[in-house]
Scaffold this motif. Structure first.
Motif, short mmCIF file in Angstrom:
data_model
loop_
_atom_site.label_atom_id
_atom_site.label_comp_id
_atom_site.label_asym_id
_atom_site.label_seq_id
_atom_site.Cartn_x
_atom_site.Cartn_y
_atom_site.Cartn_z
N SER A 120 0.83 -1.20 0.00
CA SER A 120 0.00 0.00 0.00
C SER A 120 0.86 1.26 0.00
CB SER A 120 -0.92 -0.01 1.23
OG SER A 120 -1.68 1.18 1.30
N MET A 121 1.91 1.26 0.81
CA MET A 121 2.81 2.41 0.87
C MET A 121 3.53 2.62 -0.46
SD MET A 121 2.62 4.04 3.70
CE MET A 121 2.07 3.86 5.40
N ALA A 122 3.96 1.52 -1.08
CA ALA A 122 4.65 1.62 -2.37
C ALA A 122 3.73 2.22 -3.43
CB ALA A 122 5.13 0.24 -2.81
N ILE A 123 2.46 1.82 -3.42
CA ILE A 123 1.49 2.38 -4.36
C ILE A 123 1.29 3.86 -4.10
CG2 ILE A 123 -0.94 2.33 -5.07
CD1 ILE A 123 -0.88 -0.71 -4.54
N ARG A 124 1.24 4.25 -2.83
CA ARG A 124 1.08 5.67 -2.48
C ARG A 124 2.27 6.49 -2.97
NH1 ARG A 124 0.04 6.46 3.64
NH2 ARG A 124 -0.13 8.63 2.93
N ILE A 125 3.47 5.91 -2.88
CA ILE A 125 4.66 6.60 -3.36
C ILE A 125 4.55 6.85 -4.87
CG2 ILE A 125 7.13 6.31 -3.84
CD1 ILE A 125 7.38 5.00 -1.08
N GLY B 134 12.04 14.21 -3.84
CA GLY B 134 13.04 13.63 -2.97
C GLY B 134 12.42 12.82 -1.84
N VAL B 135 13.25 12.07 -1.13
CA VAL B 135 12.78 11.22 -0.04
C VAL B 135 12.13 12.04 1.06
CG1 VAL B 135 13.54 9.72 1.85
CG2 VAL B 135 14.39 9.32 -0.47
N THR B 136 12.75 13.15 1.43
CA THR B 136 12.21 14.00 2.51
C THR B 136 10.82 14.50 2.17
OG1 THR B 136 14.43 14.71 3.15
CG2 THR B 136 12.59 16.06 3.91
N LYS C 115 11.13 8.68 6.94
CA LYS C 115 12.05 8.73 5.81
C LYS C 115 12.70 7.37 5.57
CE LYS C 115 14.94 12.10 5.43
NZ LYS C 115 15.96 13.13 5.73
N SER C 116 12.99 6.65 6.64
CA SER C 116 13.63 5.34 6.49
C SER C 116 12.72 4.37 5.73
CB SER C 116 13.99 4.76 7.86
OG SER C 116 12.82 4.63 8.67
N LEU D 16 11.38 1.57 0.56
CA LEU D 16 10.45 1.27 -0.51
C LEU D 16 10.94 1.82 -1.85
CD1 LEU D 16 7.09 1.93 1.35
CD2 LEU D 16 8.02 -0.27 0.67
N VAL D 17 11.59 2.97 -1.82
CA VAL D 17 12.13 3.55 -3.04
C VAL D 17 13.20 2.65 -3.64
CG1 VAL D 17 13.65 5.39 -3.87
CG2 VAL D 17 11.57 5.98 -2.62
N VAL D 18 14.05 2.09 -2.79
CA VAL D 18 15.09 1.17 -3.26
C VAL D 18 14.45 -0.05 -3.94
CG1 VAL D 18 16.90 -0.43 -2.51
CG2 VAL D 18 16.83 1.90 -1.60
#
Length: 275
Positions: free
Chosen positions: A25-30, A42-44, A54-55, A60-62
């Motif tokens: 779910s978080m990955a989809i939100r990103i 950016g991540v921030t 942020k962690s 998830l970004v990786v």
């Protein structure tokens, strides 16, 4: 009766599943964060917009980068949507374009044959029917949009499979092939011979190999890059479709496949069976 240990194990499994679902779910939100005007974030900023650590965003970004769903601008350190999403989007668009462009051709083919006409596309280890024009006769086959079927035992599946690269054919026939009926060809060598015959003729015939009481004939559809992206099939009950009658549909079927291919931008010959 479940023991205390069993209950704890089940609870741990449930928590683990919830965690995985939460990550999805978080990955989809990103990914959806890029729907606005910002092409790079950016991540921030992602963490601030989504209200998560942020962690977590970085982890998830990786993962998304590993799948080519995101890519990083080396100069700014920010992220943007990757080509992996473009590829998936193109696949969906191509299937939609194929279904749309094929519609009137399929209706004309149904009118000419008075049998059920189907449009199939690759769907991983199977094929999927994305458009169906049912026969108007009282006795007809039953098929629905979204229905999946094997490659090896269906006319549409074999019409698709015959024109794939050898590596793709080998991958799809590596596992034991299920016996759908007593007539299903499951021997890889015999299947290879069938595929060679399909390439020679330009179409595939199915004789009660996927479902008893049903026969079908199918031809491949090519896109602008000359890749086989679908198959059009005519199917009906054996009481009405002798093998002679079925093969009599070959010419209008090939005409239909050529017409759909032309609508997709294909300009070359469709294979050895083309005239």
């Amino acid at each position: 009766m479940k023991t205390v240990g069993d209950m704890k194990s089940m609870g741990a499994q449930a928590d683990d599943q919830k965690g995985r679902l939460s990550s999805v779910s978080m990955a989809i939100r990103i990914l959806k964060a890029f729907e606005g005007d910002d092409t790079e974030i950016g991540v921030t900023e992602l963490a601030r917009r989504l209200g998560i650590a942020k962690s977590t965003v970085h982890r998830l970004v990786v993962t998304l980068m590993a799948e080519d769903f995101l890519e990083q601008n080396r100069e700014t350190g920010r992220y943007r949507l990757g080509l992996g999403l473009f590829g998936l989007g193109s696949l969906v668009r191509n299937r939609m374009d194929l279904s749309t462009e094929a519609r009137t051709v399929l209706m004309d083919l149904r009118q000419e044959t008075d049998e059920t006409v189907l449009l199939a596309v690759p769907a991983g280890p199977e094929i999927m029917y994305v458009r169906v024009q049912p026969s108007r006769q009282a006795v007809r086959i039953s098929a629905e949009i979204g229905m999946r079927a094997p490659y090896h035992s269906t006319a549409a599946g074999r019409a698709l499979l015959a024109f794939q690269p050898e590596s793709r054919i080998a991958a799809l026939t590596a596992a034991p092939l299920p016996l759908r009926t007593s007539k299903t060809v499951t021997d890889p060598d015999k299947l290879q011979k069938l595929l060679g015959n399909i390439r020679r003729l330009g179409y595939a015939v199915e004789d009660e190999e996927n479902e008893l009481g049903m026969r079908a004939i199918a031809a491949p559809i090519h896109d602008a890059q000359s890749e086989v992206v679908g198959a059009v099939a005519v199917a009906g009950p054996v009481q009405r479709l002798s093998l002679k009658n079925l093969n009599g549909f070959a010419e209008p079927l090939l005409v239909a496949a050529r017409a759909i291919s032309a609508r997709l931008g294909h300009r070359g010959p469709l294979g050895a069976g083309d005239s």
